[in-house]
Design a protein around this motif. Structure first.
Motif, PDB file in Angstrom:
ATOM      1  N   GLY A   1      -4.289  40.230 -65.557  1.00  0.00           N
ATOM      2  CA  GLY A   1      -4.668  40.756 -66.851  1.00  0.00           C
ATOM      3  C   GLY A   1      -5.972  41.521 -66.853  1.00  0.00           C
ATOM      4  O   GLY A   1      -6.506  41.846 -67.919  1.00  0.00           O
ATOM      5  N   GLY A   2      -6.490  41.840 -65.659  1.00  0.00           N
ATOM      6  CA  GLY A   2      -7.758  42.533 -65.545  1.00  0.00           C
ATOM      7  C   GLY A   2      -7.623  44.038 -65.489  1.00  0.00           C
ATOM      8  O   GLY A   2      -6.544  44.595 -65.714  1.00  0.00           O
ATOM      9  N   SER A   3      -8.733  44.696 -65.184  1.00  0.00           N
ATOM     10  CA  SER A   3      -8.758  46.152 -65.133  1.00  0.00           C
ATOM     11  C   SER A   3      -9.511  46.612 -63.890  1.00  0.00           C
ATOM     12  O   SER A   3     -10.314  45.877 -63.322  1.00  0.00           O
ATOM     13  N   VAL A   4      -9.243  47.846 -63.502  1.00  0.00           N
ATOM     14  CA  VAL A   4      -9.758  48.411 -62.260  1.00  0.00           C
ATOM     15  C   VAL A   4     -10.565  49.663 -62.559  1.00  0.00           C
ATOM     16  O   VAL A   4     -10.151  50.504 -63.373  1.00  0.00           O
ATOM     17  N   VAL A   5     -11.706  49.788 -61.908  1.00  0.00           N
ATOM     18  CA  VAL A   5     -12.480  51.029 -61.897  1.00  0.00           C
ATOM     19  C   VAL A   5     -12.413  51.559 -60.474  1.00  0.00           C
ATOM     20  O   VAL A   5     -12.891  50.913 -59.538  1.00  0.00           O
ATOM     21  N   LEU A   6     -11.791  52.720 -60.289  1.00  0.00           N
ATOM     22  CA  LEU A   6     -11.571  53.294 -58.964  1.00  0.00           C
ATOM     23  C   LEU A   6     -12.475  54.511 -58.779  1.00  0.00           C
ATOM     24  O   LEU A   6     -12.473  55.417 -59.615  1.00  0.00           O
TER      25      LEU A   6
ATOM     26  N   SER B   1      -9.640  52.870 -64.758  1.00  0.00           N
ATOM     27  CA  SER B   1     -10.645  53.916 -64.996  1.00  0.00           C
ATOM     28  C   SER B   1     -10.918  54.609 -63.678  1.00  0.00           C
ATOM     29  O   SER B   1     -11.055  53.950 -62.644  1.00  0.00           O
ATOM     30  N   TRP B   2     -11.007  55.922 -63.728  1.00  0.00           N
ATOM     31  CA  TRP B   2     -11.161  56.730 -62.513  1.00  0.00           C
ATOM     32  C   TRP B   2     -12.411  57.585 -62.614  1.00  0.00           C
ATOM     33  O   TRP B   2     -12.639  58.250 -63.629  1.00  0.00           O
ATOM     34  N   TYR B   3     -13.214  57.545 -61.562  1.00  0.00           N
ATOM     35  CA  TYR B   3     -14.355  58.451 -61.423  1.00  0.00           C
ATOM     36  C   TYR B   3     -14.048  59.408 -60.281  1.00  0.00           C
ATOM     37  O   TYR B   3     -13.902  58.978 -59.126  1.00  0.00           O
TER      38      TYR B   3
ATOM     39  N   HIS C   1      -6.278  57.896 -55.950  1.00  0.00           N
ATOM     40  CA  HIS C   1      -6.595  58.641 -57.162  1.00  0.00           C
ATOM     41  C   HIS C   1      -5.803  57.967 -58.269  1.00  0.00           C
ATOM     42  O   HIS C   1      -4.827  57.251 -58.007  1.00  0.00           O
ATOM     43  N   TRP C   2      -6.169  58.196 -59.507  1.00  0.00           N
ATOM     44  CA  TRP C   2      -5.374  57.571 -60.567  1.00  0.00           C
ATOM     45  C   TRP C   2      -3.943  58.101 -60.564  1.00  0.00           C
ATOM     46  O   TRP C   2      -3.003  57.363 -60.868  1.00  0.00           O
ATOM     47  N   ARG C   3      -3.753  59.364 -60.190  1.00  0.00           N
ATOM     48  CA  ARG C   3      -2.388  59.885 -60.158  1.00  0.00           C
ATOM     49  C   ARG C   3      -1.570  59.256 -59.030  1.00  0.00           C
ATOM     50  O   ARG C   3      -0.363  59.009 -59.193  1.00  0.00           O
TER      51      ARG C   3
END
Length: 246
Positions: A222-227, A26-28, A72-74
């Motif tokens: 198996g986790g997730s990232v908020v960047l 997830s990207w903010y 960045h997510w890209r």
């Protein structure tokens, strides 16, 4: 029992096979931009980018790909796609002040500022391929005129395949990433992972080295990232709404 990925190729397979509809990145960004990529969607972007690298830019194991992009997510997609191809990724914390400049030695340079990069590489022989990367999520192509010898990633990547199969795998001892003075081989990309999946908050201001290592470790478990972009504050409200656990 699901096995923990130990190579970039296994990590990409995990995105599409282990809870593929769950958030992975997830990207903010600036101007209240929020982008959420499930494992399946993240894998799709990586596959399209890897196919673009191979089909349009002749990338293969050993190709040098320089990322003149902010965290960045890209840029994370570009990093993972380059590893899927087996390329060596070059990045730097201070590209304008690094001596010697690593970018002229690259085969491909992905940049968010193609005009400045063309000027910077004007004397490079042979000249790297320069790829313009538009960062806003809804920008489907590069807006404005592109310099000579520059390709439009955002305008071209969607035409490429949704699944990527590498023609050849890199050797474990091949260089996967060169960042400033640090070099990482393919067998070092996933050195360890957390014991259980976490929802991890990462801030771009922490820098490439810290963010990439933490993100890969989190994904392997198996986790997730908020960047978060540097312009976005890590408030308690954001942490709560994103269910941050680490």
């Amino acid at each position: 029992m699901e096995l923990t990925p130990t190579t970039p190729a296994a990590l990409l397979n995990a995105f599409r096979t282990q809870n593929p509809t769950s958030p992975r990145l997830s990207w903010y960004g600036p101007d209240s931009e929020r982008v959420e990529l499930s494992g399946r969607v993240l894998d799709n972007w990586i596959a399209k980018t890897a196919n673009y690298l191979v089909d349009e830019l002749d990338a293969e194991p050993g190709t040098l790909i320089a990322l003149d992009l902010p965290l960045h997510w890209r840029s994370m997609v570009w990093l993972l796609a380059s590893w899927a191809v087996g390329a060596t990724v070059i990045s730097t914390s201070a590209p304008e002040s690094t001596t010697p400049d690593p970018f002229p030695s690259a085969d491909i340079v992905a940049t968010a500022d193609p005009a400045a990069m063309n000027e910077r590489l004007a004397e490079a022989k042979p000249a790297p391929l320069i790829i313009a990367v538009a960062l806003p999520a809804l920008q489907m192509r590069w807006l404005g005129e592109l310099p000579p010898r520059t390709l439009d990633y955002s305008g071209d990547v969607r035409a490429h395949g949704d699944v990527f199969f590498a023609d050849a795998d890199p050797e474990p001892s091949d260089i996967a990433w060169q960042h400033d003075e640090t070099t990482m081989t393919y067998d070092q990309v996933i050195a360890a992972s957390a014991e259980a999946p976490q929802r991890v908050l990462l801030e771009a201001r922490e820098g490439w080295a810290a963010v990439v290592r933490s993100a890969v470790e989190t994904w392997a478990a198996g986790g997730s990232v908020v960047l978060l972009d540097p312009s976005v504050a890590a408030t308690e409200r954001l942490r709560s709404s994103e269910n941050i656990t680490a």
